[in-house]
Design an enzyme around this catalytic site. Structure first.
Site, PDB file in Angstrom:
ATOM      1  N   GLY A 243      10.696   3.128   2.302  1.00  0.00           N
ATOM      2  CA  GLY A 243      11.404   2.814   1.053  1.00  0.00           C
ATOM      3  C   GLY A 243      12.202   4.006   0.560  1.00  0.00           C
ATOM      4  N   GLY A 244      11.719   5.212   0.876  1.00  0.00           N
ATOM      5  CA  GLY A 244      12.421   6.437   0.482  1.00  0.00           C
ATOM      6  C   GLY A 244      13.299   6.978   1.604  1.00  0.00           C
TER       7      GLY A 244
ATOM      8  N   GLY B  82       2.119   7.346   1.445  1.00  0.00           N
ATOM      9  CA  GLY B  82       2.146   6.017   0.848  1.00  0.00           C
ATOM     10  C   GLY B  82       2.690   4.990   1.828  1.00  0.00           C
TER      11      GLY B  82
ATOM     12  N   GLY C 293       7.399   9.906  -1.513  1.00  0.00           N
ATOM     13  CA  GLY C 293       7.312   8.768  -2.432  1.00  0.00           C
ATOM     14  C   GLY C 293       6.441   9.080  -3.629  1.00  0.00           C
TER      15      GLY C 293
ATOM     16  CB  THR D 125       1.651   6.577  -3.725  1.00  0.00           C
ATOM     17  OG1 THR D 125       2.313   5.400  -4.192  1.00  0.00           O
ATOM     18  CG2 THR D 125       0.148   6.390  -3.874  1.00  0.00           C
TER      19      THR D 125
ATOM     20  CG  ASP E 115       7.834   0.926   1.288  1.00  0.00           C
ATOM     21  OD1 ASP E 115       7.912   1.361   0.129  1.00  0.00           O
ATOM     22  OD2 ASP E 115       8.294   1.527   2.269  1.00  0.00           O
TER      23      ASP E 115
ATOM     24  CD  GLU F  96       7.586   8.616   4.836  1.00  0.00           C
ATOM     25  OE1 GLU F  96       7.472   8.875   3.636  1.00  0.00           O
ATOM     26  OE2 GLU F  96       7.921   7.487   5.237  1.00  0.00           O
TER      27      GLU F  96
ATOM     28  CE  LYS G 266       4.036   0.160  -3.132  1.00  0.00           C
ATOM     29  NZ  LYS G 266       3.917   1.546  -2.776  1.00  0.00           N
TER      30      LYS G 266
END
Ligand code: 5RP
Length: 243
Positions: free
Chosen positions: A97-98, A83, A27, A29, A85, A104, A122
């Site tokens: 989100g990705g 990161g 992501g 961030t 969401d 992850e 967030k």
């Protein structure tokens, strides 16, 4: 927003020491953290091995000069930086989100310390409060079954479609993803366990009790402030179950 993300990312990167194996999230961030790590590696200030969570992150980390290995090559990660969401006041997360949430979660679970970096947008009082869907990765033959199961749990399911491709997004691991809108989630641990137990579900984006620290980049953008929130990690995968 970029300045806030970068500030949070730099505060996390400051905790990385030479010799560490570092989980690299996905992501925008996480990308700031990867770029900062790469800069330190190129300058000879840091010697690390990164463990990427997506093809996207792998490509960026390689371009930044970070030596990489895979989860199959290692038993443990020292720090994972990623990161999110949504982040609730207890440090529980919605991620994915990705569409990289399965890798992850694995890379977070392998880490001695899991640091989450976000800008202040967030932060939510309750997960699902921004109507952010929970992504659920599913083996394709189970799509109708899983859709029925999540509807019985009160969710509205929509298959995630791509841009630049007709039809469903297929994750890096080769599966479609169902976005499930549960609205505000009163008991995220219970929902997480319920989703874990549905046959055909590969993984989902609820990360409950997993993070050790949330670093929040706060406005103003011209001179962002960084807030560090420590959390006792309440959930670890050990001995064949989440404890
Ligand atoms: C990818 C993720 C990301 O960490 C999450 O979507 C946040 O992304 P960004 O930092 O771009 O807002 O979980 O699967």
């Amino acid at each position: 927003m970029d300045a806030l993300k970068r500030a949070a990312a730099l505060a996390a990167v400051d905790q990385v020491e030479s010799g560490m194996v570092v989980g690299l999230g996905s992501g925008t961030t996480a990308a700031f953290a990867i770029q900062a790590l790469g800069e330190r590696v190129r300058q000879g200030r840091l010697r690390i091995v990164g463990v990427p969570t997506s093809y996207d992150t792998r490509t960026l980390a390689k371009a930044c000069g970070i030596p990489l290995c895979d989860t199959i090559d290692i038993d443990r990660i020292d720090i994972t930086i990623d990161g999110a969401d949504e982040v609730d006041p207890a440090g529980n997360l919605i991620k994915g989100g990705g569409g990289a949430h399965v890798m992850e979660k694995l890379v977070a679970a392998l880490a001695r310390r899991f640091i989450v970096i976000v800008d202040e947008s967030k932060l939510v009082p309750i997960l699902g409060g921004r109507n952010y869907p929970v992504p659920v990765e599913v083996i394709a033959p189970a799509l109708p079954f899983v859709t029925r199961c999540v509807q019985e749990l009160g969710g509205k399911a929509t298959i995630r479609n791509g841009s630049g491709k007709l039809g469903p997004v297929i994750s890096d691991l080769g599966h479609p993803i169902v976005n499930v809108d549960f609205g505000p989630i009163a008991d995220p641990l219970r929902l997480s366990r319920q989703l874990d137990s549905i046959p055909g579900v590969v993984g989902h984006g609820l990360f409950i009790g997993m993070c050790d620290q949330v670093i929040v980049g706060r406005s103003p953008a011209e001179s962002p402030k960084v807030e560090v929130r420590p959390f006792p990690r309440t959930v670890r995968y050990s001995g064949g179950e989440w404890l």
